[in-house]
Motif scaffolding. Sequence first.
Motif, PDB file in Angstrom:
ATOM      1  N   ASN A  23      12.353   8.409  -6.016  1.00  0.00           N
ATOM      2  CA  ASN A  23      11.474   8.672  -4.887  1.00  0.00           C
ATOM      3  C   ASN A  23      11.296   7.457  -3.980  1.00  0.00           C
ATOM      4  O   ASN A  23      10.911   7.587  -2.816  1.00  0.00           O
ATOM      5  N   LEU A  24      11.574   6.271  -4.522  1.00  0.00           N
ATOM      6  CA  LEU A  24      11.459   5.068  -3.689  1.00  0.00           C
ATOM      7  C   LEU A  24      12.477   5.056  -2.554  1.00  0.00           C
ATOM      8  O   LEU A  24      12.311   4.332  -1.571  1.00  0.00           O
ATOM      9  N   ASN A  25      13.505   5.861  -2.674  1.00  0.00           N
ATOM     10  CA  ASN A  25      14.496   5.935  -1.596  1.00  0.00           C
ATOM     11  C   ASN A  25      13.873   6.407  -0.291  1.00  0.00           C
ATOM     12  O   ASN A  25      14.342   6.054   0.791  1.00  0.00           O
ATOM     13  N   THR A  26      12.806   7.199  -0.377  1.00  0.00           N
ATOM     14  CA  THR A  26      12.155   7.662   0.851  1.00  0.00           C
ATOM     15  C   THR A  26      11.516   6.497   1.603  1.00  0.00           C
ATOM     16  O   THR A  26      11.471   6.489   2.829  1.00  0.00           O
ATOM     17  N   ILE A  70      13.211  -2.966  -0.452  1.00  0.00           N
ATOM     18  CA  ILE A  70      12.704  -2.795  -1.816  1.00  0.00           C
ATOM     19  C   ILE A  70      13.809  -3.080  -2.835  1.00  0.00           C
ATOM     20  O   ILE A  70      14.958  -2.660  -2.654  1.00  0.00           O
ATOM     21  N   LYS A  71      13.429  -3.785  -3.900  1.00  0.00           N
ATOM     22  CA  LYS A  71      14.321  -3.973  -5.043  1.00  0.00           C
ATOM     23  C   LYS A  71      13.756  -3.159  -6.199  1.00  0.00           C
ATOM     24  O   LYS A  71      12.705  -3.487  -6.764  1.00  0.00           O
ATOM     25  N   ASN A  92       0.823  -1.216   0.000  1.00  0.00           N
ATOM     26  CA  ASN A  92       0.000   0.000   0.000  1.00  0.00           C
ATOM     27  C   ASN A  92       0.852   1.259   0.000  1.00  0.00           C
ATOM     28  O   ASN A  92       0.508   2.255  -0.652  1.00  0.00           O
ATOM     29  N   LYS A  93       1.975   1.223   0.728  1.00  0.00           N
ATOM     30  CA  LYS A  93       2.862   2.393   0.765  1.00  0.00           C
ATOM     31  C   LYS A  93       3.460   2.667  -0.618  1.00  0.00           C
ATOM     32  O   LYS A  93       3.554   3.819  -1.049  1.00  0.00           O
ATOM     33  N   ILE A  94       3.865   1.595  -1.288  1.00  0.00           N
ATOM     34  CA  ILE A  94       4.469   1.770  -2.614  1.00  0.00           C
ATOM     35  C   ILE A  94       3.427   2.280  -3.609  1.00  0.00           C
ATOM     36  O   ILE A  94       3.683   3.217  -4.382  1.00  0.00           O
TER      37      ILE A  94
END
Length: 241
Positions: A146-149, A157-158, A84-86
């Motif tokens: 932005n996935l780094n956050t 995460i991959k 859900n966060k992703i």
Amino acid sequence: MNNNNQAGILFAAFLLATGIAAAGHFVSQTLYKSKVALNTAEVKGLAERRVEADTAYWSIQYTVTGKSKSEIPALYKDSEADQNKIISLLKSSGFTDHEIQPGIINYLKKEFRDEDQKLVEEEHILVGEITVETQKVRLVSEVRSNLNTLIAQGLDIKNNPPAYHFTQLNKIKPAMLKEATTNARIAANEFAINAGVEVGGIRSARQGGFVIRDVGENYGDTRKIEKEVRVVTNVTFFLTD
């Protein structure tokens, strides 16, 4: 000389004359065809285009891990929360539900044993995947960072490299083939000028395959947004005096 002998001689003379005429016809045809074959020029014509990918495929994997079987229910909840966060981040960045495709959550178990095959430790792993298929190819490259956050928040995460594809080849094929043929005629004209002849019509033409490559690469066509499309045609022109 009787009539029968005269008829025989006349018939033999007729056959001889017919044979000579036929032989002359076939010789002339052979010479004509040879001349046509010699008075041609086979040249290549190249056309190139720089284009941008119009479709991107991007997958994101997320993993949660536990040490015992009893943790599995909680792991599923954690995995769904990570999903859900992703998805929330992707939507807030500009992607739609239609472009975002959540996948199934896969369960894996690892066992670690000592020399006596006694179980020392085990891991229970849940791996989920979200794929993004979109025509917003530039947005993909922006949102990846932005996935780094989420990684900073503790998510495992991959962030897989996107695959960028150009799917509009049919739209540019006619213009590129026309350009390649025009370039072939230019090359034939150069040849004809040096030979003191003129270029006539097309005797035959063979189209090579279209090749799409990432800009600056000798192979591969999915890593970069910018692509190069090229085609080579082989054209044989008649040459006239």
